[in-house]
Design an enzyme around this catalytic site. Structure first.
Site, PDB file in Angstrom:
ATOM      1  N   ILE A 124       1.282  -1.321   0.461  1.00  0.00           N
ATOM      2  CA  ILE A 124       0.309   0.099  -0.199  1.00  0.00           C
ATOM      3  C   ILE A 124       1.182   1.227  -0.256  1.00  0.00           C
ATOM      4  CG2 ILE A 124      -1.655   1.281   0.941  1.00  0.00           C
ATOM      5  CD1 ILE A 124      -2.572  -1.205   2.955  1.00  0.00           C
ATOM      6  N   CYS A 125       0.625   2.044  -0.739  1.00  0.00           N
ATOM      7  CA  CYS A 125       1.398   3.844  -1.087  1.00  0.00           C
ATOM      8  C   CYS A 125       1.856   4.015   0.245  1.00  0.00           C
ATOM      9  CB  CYS A 125       0.761   4.317  -1.887  1.00  0.00           C
ATOM     10  SG  CYS A 125      -0.818   4.915  -1.893  1.00  0.00           S
TER      11      CYS A 125
END
Length: 269
Positions: free
Chosen positions: A22-23
């Site tokens: 997940i960024c």
């Protein structure tokens, strides 16, 4: 100080969701030396309560999306020169499994501290002061997300001295779920923001329109150019085309006109 049990649960949930892919997943930890031992104990206890001693056997833990990314994360893990505090299982290329891993004190020049991990490996550095935290954050690229665990007043001292795309105090990831907060990066972590009106504005073009009258047309703007033209354009570009004394008189006259209009309007009531 921070609630270490809640901090451990929320950090690990943010790091392990989708196996860290997940960024805005936490990328590394900066932990004060006074709570390091207790915090590591909480992290170890919590991660095992989430996934058991071997996360590869847990239905709640994911896998890396491709072989290429598995190899990249495995390379970061192998190149980390710190102390492995826990690792729930062994990396497996066939199933693209990378275990939840906590690494203490890898060198700051190592790739795992220089690159976005995008996986379930968490490096941890020990710090002694707020200044060390601020200096470390400011020494690198501006992060997309900054997570701070502790009293809001203490968090504010870090927020005010750093720059990041977004901030979440005493939690991870959840700031992106609030439609009333803008989400986006800054500098190296991205440009622009979205959510609600911020998204509308970001994808809209705000056009400036000027409509000019023709009753005054100053000759100095046109060739042939002389010293007078130069002075005119210098004043125009600096905003000093009207002398301060004249501006003041014009504002006073405008104020008097407005007051007169208001008085006239009252007299008509």
């Amino acid at each position: 100080g921070a609630n270490l049990n809640v901090a451990a649960k929320r950090i690990l949930s943010g790091k392990s969701m989708n196996a860290g892919q997940i960024c805005i997943a936490p990328d590394y930890l900066l932990v004060h030396k006074d709570v390091e031992k207790a915090f590591v104990a909480e992290m170890t206890k919590v991660v095992k309560s989430f996934f058991g001693p071997d996360a590869s056997k847990s239905d709640s833990f994911g896998r890396i999306i491709t072989e290429r990314h598995w190899s990249r994360i495995k390379g970061l893990l192998d190149g980390a020169d710190g102390e492995v505090l826990y690792q729930l299982g062994s990396p497996d290329e066939k199933s693209k499994f990378i275990p939840p891993t906590l690494i203490k004190a890898p060198s700051k020049s190592s790739k795992i501290m220089q690159e976005e991990i995008f996986g379930p490996v968490m490096p941890m550095l020990t710090v002694g002061t707020t200044d060390e935290i601020v200096d470390y954050i400011n020494s690198g690229d501006k992060p997309l997300a900054l997570y701070i665990f502790g009293p809001p007043a203490a968090a504010r001292t870090i927020i005010d001295r750093t720059s990041s795309g977004g901030v979440c105090v005493n939690d991870t990831l959840l700031h992106i779920t609030n439609p009333n907060l803008p989400f986006g990066g800054v500098g190296e972590s991205g440009m622009g923001k979205y959510h609600g009106k911020w998204g509308f504005d970001e994808f809209s073009h705000i056009r400036g329109v000027m409509i000019r009258g023709t009753w005054i047309d100053v000759a100095q703007r046109y060739p042939p150019y002389t010293e007078a033209n130069f002075k005119f354009f210098s004043a125009l570009m600096s905003g000093n085309i009207v002398p301060p004394g004249v501006k003041k008189a014009m504002m006073a006259a405008g104020g008097a006109a407005v007051a007169g209009a208001a008085l006239f309007a009252r007299s008509k009531l």
